[in-house]
Motif scaffolding. Structure first.
Motif, PDB file in Angstrom:
ATOM      1  N   ARG A   8      69.921 -14.243  52.021  1.00  0.00           N
ATOM      2  CA  ARG A   8      71.225 -13.660  52.312  1.00  0.00           C
ATOM      3  C   ARG A   8      71.039 -12.574  53.368  1.00  0.00           C
ATOM      4  O   ARG A   8      69.922 -12.106  53.620  1.00  0.00           O
ATOM      5  N   LYS A  44      79.147 -14.867  48.943  1.00  0.00           N
ATOM      6  CA  LYS A  44      77.827 -14.562  49.502  1.00  0.00           C
ATOM      7  C   LYS A  44      77.527 -15.568  50.598  1.00  0.00           C
ATOM      8  O   LYS A  44      77.953 -16.720  50.525  1.00  0.00           O
ATOM      9  N   GLU A  68      74.332 -17.144  52.995  1.00  0.00           N
ATOM     10  CA  GLU A  68      72.890 -17.226  53.184  1.00  0.00           C
ATOM     11  C   GLU A  68      72.592 -17.977  54.467  1.00  0.00           C
ATOM     12  O   GLU A  68      73.417 -18.743  54.963  1.00  0.00           O
ATOM     13  N   GLU A 102      69.650 -20.342  56.492  1.00  0.00           N
ATOM     14  CA  GLU A 102      68.501 -21.216  56.264  1.00  0.00           C
ATOM     15  C   GLU A 102      68.163 -21.928  57.567  1.00  0.00           C
ATOM     16  O   GLU A 102      69.051 -22.335  58.324  1.00  0.00           O
TER      17      GLU A 102
END
Length: 108
Positions: free
Chosen positions: A37, A77, A79, A81
């Motif tokens: 995050r 939230k 995140e 990647e």
């Protein structure tokens, strides 16, 4: 210089220009271990400001090196990647490290 050489030089220049931006290599390296995050990433990239981190993440997303995923949680939230292309950065680091080892040896 032939067309193949010219294309190779342009691709090399594009990669170097991207990596020359402050924090880009560090972000790519940290994300090699898996998604994080924003605040987790910021904590690991010591000294980076939130605006700069946000800008770098947007650039890397536009380049197709990472994906931004909004998680269905409350509160929301986000995140980040690496994509397959982004994970390829590990090979770049390994190759440059091997080359660095070679050039650090005294001449034979």
């Amino acid at each position: 210089m032939d067309a193949r050489e010219t294309a190779s030089c342009q691709l090399f220049r594009m990669a170097i220009d991207l990596l020359a931006k402050p924090w880009t290599g560090r972000i790519l390296w940290i994300l090699q271990d898996g998604p994080l995050r924003f605040n987790e990433l910021a904590a690991q990239v010591d000294g980076i400001g939130e605006k700069v981190l946000s800008a770098r993440l947007k650039e890397l997303e536009c380049q197709g090196l990472l994906v931004r995923r909004v998680l269905p949680t409350t509160p929301v939230k986000v995140e980040y990647e690496l994509t397959c292309k982004g994970r390829g950065f590990r090979q770049v680091v390994e190759a440059v490290t091997r080359w660095g080892e070679q050039i650090s040896l005294p001449p034979a």
